[in-house]
Design an enzyme around this catalytic site. Structure first.
Site, PDB file in Angstrom:
ATOM      1  N   HIS A 157       0.907 -30.630 115.440  1.00  0.00           N
ATOM      2  CA  HIS A 157       0.210 -29.806 114.649  1.00  0.00           C
ATOM      3  C   HIS A 157      -1.494 -30.474 114.916  1.00  0.00           C
ATOM      4  O   HIS A 157      -1.651 -29.797 113.808  1.00  0.00           O
ATOM      5  CB  HIS A 157       0.923 -30.079 113.177  1.00  0.00           C
ATOM      6  CG  HIS A 157       1.780 -29.444 113.494  1.00  0.00           C
ATOM      7  ND1 HIS A 157       3.367 -30.152 112.090  1.00  0.00           N
ATOM      8  CD2 HIS A 157       2.920 -29.766 113.921  1.00  0.00           C
ATOM      9  CE1 HIS A 157       4.124 -30.270 111.880  1.00  0.00           C
ATOM     10  NE2 HIS A 157       4.452 -29.244 113.281  1.00  0.00           N
TER      11      HIS A 157
ATOM     12  N   GLU B 252      13.609 -30.977 116.523  1.00  0.00           N
ATOM     13  CA  GLU B 252      13.057 -29.989 117.918  1.00  0.00           C
ATOM     14  C   GLU B 252      14.252 -30.612 118.894  1.00  0.00           C
ATOM     15  O   GLU B 252      12.903 -30.450 120.029  1.00  0.00           O
ATOM     16  CB  GLU B 252      11.249 -30.308 117.698  1.00  0.00           C
ATOM     17  CG  GLU B 252      10.763 -29.881 116.000  1.00  0.00           C
ATOM     18  CD  GLU B 252      11.153 -28.576 115.974  1.00  0.00           C
ATOM     19  OE1 GLU B 252      12.372 -28.003 116.512  1.00  0.00           O
ATOM     20  OE2 GLU B 252      10.584 -28.343 114.676  1.00  0.00           O
TER      21      GLU B 252
ATOM     22  N   HIS C 105       5.107 -32.528 121.074  1.00  0.00           N
ATOM     23  CA  HIS C 105       5.050 -31.563 120.207  1.00  0.00           C
ATOM     24  C   HIS C 105       3.936 -32.052 118.778  1.00  0.00           C
ATOM     25  O   HIS C 105       4.555 -33.453 118.489  1.00  0.00           O
ATOM     26  CB  HIS C 105       6.468 -30.963 119.226  1.00  0.00           C
ATOM     27  CG  HIS C 105       6.262 -29.680 118.326  1.00  0.00           C
ATOM     28  ND1 HIS C 105       4.836 -28.556 118.446  1.00  0.00           N
ATOM     29  CD2 HIS C 105       6.185 -30.195 117.017  1.00  0.00           C
ATOM     30  CE1 HIS C 105       5.191 -28.165 116.905  1.00  0.00           C
ATOM     31  NE2 HIS C 105       6.254 -29.440 116.361  1.00  0.00           N
TER      32      HIS C 105
ATOM     33  N   HIS D 225       2.290 -22.806 114.191  1.00  0.00           N
ATOM     34  CA  HIS D 225       2.834 -23.657 113.260  1.00  0.00           C
ATOM     35  C   HIS D 225       2.481 -24.950 114.756  1.00  0.00           C
ATOM     36  O   HIS D 225       2.009 -26.538 113.862  1.00  0.00           O
ATOM     37  CB  HIS D 225       4.113 -23.761 113.953  1.00  0.00           C
ATOM     38  CG  HIS D 225       5.139 -25.009 114.455  1.00  0.00           C
ATOM     39  ND1 HIS D 225       6.726 -25.136 113.382  1.00  0.00           N
ATOM     40  CD2 HIS D 225       5.093 -26.096 113.996  1.00  0.00           C
ATOM     41  CE1 HIS D 225       6.907 -25.990 113.705  1.00  0.00           C
ATOM     42  NE2 HIS D 225       5.884 -27.170 113.848  1.00  0.00           N
TER      43      HIS D 225
ATOM     44  N   GLU E  14     -13.674 -27.306 131.708  1.00  0.00           N
ATOM     45  CA  GLU E  14     -13.244 -28.311 131.965  1.00  0.00           C
ATOM     46  C   GLU E  14     -11.869 -27.799 131.541  1.00  0.00           C
ATOM     47  O   GLU E  14     -10.800 -27.847 132.657  1.00  0.00           O
ATOM     48  CB  GLU E  14     -13.187 -29.741 131.680  1.00  0.00           C
ATOM     49  CG  GLU E  14     -12.175 -30.066 129.999  1.00  0.00           C
ATOM     50  CD  GLU E  14     -12.263 -30.912 129.115  1.00  0.00           C
ATOM     51  OE1 GLU E  14     -12.063 -31.003 128.671  1.00  0.00           O
ATOM     52  OE2 GLU E  14     -12.387 -31.470 130.227  1.00  0.00           O
TER      53      GLU E  14
HETATM   54  P1  13P Z   1      10.753 -34.048 112.548  1.00  0.00           P
HETATM   55  O1  13P Z   1      10.685 -34.816 111.427  1.00  0.00           O
HETATM   56  O2  13P Z   1      12.094 -34.029 113.154  1.00  0.00           O
HETATM   57  O3  13P Z   1      10.403 -34.342 113.997  1.00  0.00           O
HETATM   58  O4  13P Z   1      10.234 -32.624 112.241  1.00  0.00           O
HETATM   59  C1  13P Z   1       8.275 -32.388 112.599  1.00  0.00           C
HETATM   60  C2  13P Z   1       8.170 -31.176 113.313  1.00  0.00           C
HETATM   61  O5  13P Z   1       6.865 -31.181 113.561  1.00  0.00           O
HETATM   62  C3  13P Z   1       8.743 -30.262 113.010  1.00  0.00           C
HETATM   63  O6  13P Z   1       8.621 -28.406 113.769  1.00  0.00           O
HETATM   64 ZN    ZN Z   2       6.390 -28.977 113.789  1.00  0.00          ZN
END
Ligand code: 13P
Ligand code: ZN
Length: 268
Positions: free
Chosen positions: A138, A113, A136, A207, A166
């Site tokens: 999840h 990413e 980033h 995602h 908050e």
């Molecule tokens: P990477 O292992 O390439 O960092 O990817 C993980 C991910 O969250 C893809 O969106």
């Molecule tokens: Zn991801």
């Protein structure tokens, strides 16, 4: 010079990955972190070891150094084995290569990413020169919410603001939202960066989420606040709603704390 592991910025980077793993935001290799290094922090790394091609034009960041998680690497392992799981690199003059200074010691490379990360850095720096961190991940409840709540910027920001007092103070600009897109591409990077000009938080539909900040704590804290609000939403969405924070009250909060909130996200 202190050992790298003793440097505060480095310890905080590893601790952030560790905390994200423990919170369940980063299963397997899920998630990635990038941090623009100060000139002083850059000095903790040596001369270039090898060069890794960058799949887009990053010349806007030429000469700048980043500490970035590796692709396919498990957040669970970052703190224990940082040299395998992280890399520090300088963006070459042509913007097409990363000059690896340290890390990715098993021959690995930066996250898939990287386009979304570096393009987001460029976008955030264009509005605020102190912004240095992009995260980033999840997070479970944020992701769950994506399946049962409309993926609409105004509606999702409004719902999150209502879930905890908050929220409007922490992210008064709301949350940017992208539809499901193919990850790891320049296209999703361009779309994320476009949102990053207006928001520090961007949801990638079904995602995960991106957060940007001046520090690791700030970027982490933004995502943490959204995730908590999403958790409250998921705990209550199927129950009759008896009480709610009204829009006038959200506006009062924002005004009392002196934050410039996105007024069009309220119905006043
Ligand atoms: P990477 O292992 O390439 O960092 O990817 C993980 C991910 O969250 C893809 O969106
Ligand atoms: Zn991801």
């Amino acid at each position: 010079m202190k050992e790298l592991r003793e440097e505060r910025f480095f310890r905080e980077f590893c601790d952030t990955a560790d905390n994200m793993y423990r919170l369940g935001w980063d299963e397997r290799n899920g998630g990635n972190i990038s941090m623009l290094l100060t000139r002083e922090e850059e000095g903790c790394f040596g001369a270039p070891i090898r060069t890794i091609p960058i799949p887009f034009d990053a010349s806007a960041l030429a000469g700048r150094c980043f500490l970035v998680t590796g692709t396919g690497k498990y957040f669970k392992n970052v703190k224990k084995y940082p040299e395998e799981n992280l890399g520090a690199f300088r963006i070459a003059k042509d913007g097409k290569n990363a000059e690896l200074l340290w890390g990715y010691s098993d021959g690995g490379k930066f996250t898939s990413e990287l386009p979304a990360h570096l393009m987001s850095h460029i976008a955030r720096l264009s509005v605020d020169s102190a912004q240095r961190v992009v995260i980033h991940c999840h997070p479970t409840h944020t992701l769950a919410m994506n399946y049962v709540h409309e993926l609409d910027e105004k509606k999702i920001s409004h719902t999150l603001w209502q879930m905890s007092t908050e929220c409007i103070v922490v992210f008064p600009e709301g949350v940017g939202v992208l539809p499901w897109m193919l990850c790891g591409t320049n296209e999703i990077g361009i779309a994320t960066a476009e949102k990053m000009k207006k928001f520090r938080l961007v949801i990638w539909g079904m995602h995960g989420i991106y957060g940007a900040g001046d520090t690791l704590d700030e970027a982490f804290g933004l995502i943490e606040t959204v995730e908590k609000a999403a958790q409250i939403y998921m705990l209550t969405a199927h129950l009759p709603r008896i009480n709610t924070i009204k829009d006038e009250e959200l506006a009062r909060l924002a005004e009392a704390f002196g934050v410039n909130y996105r007024k069009e996200f309220l119905d006043l």
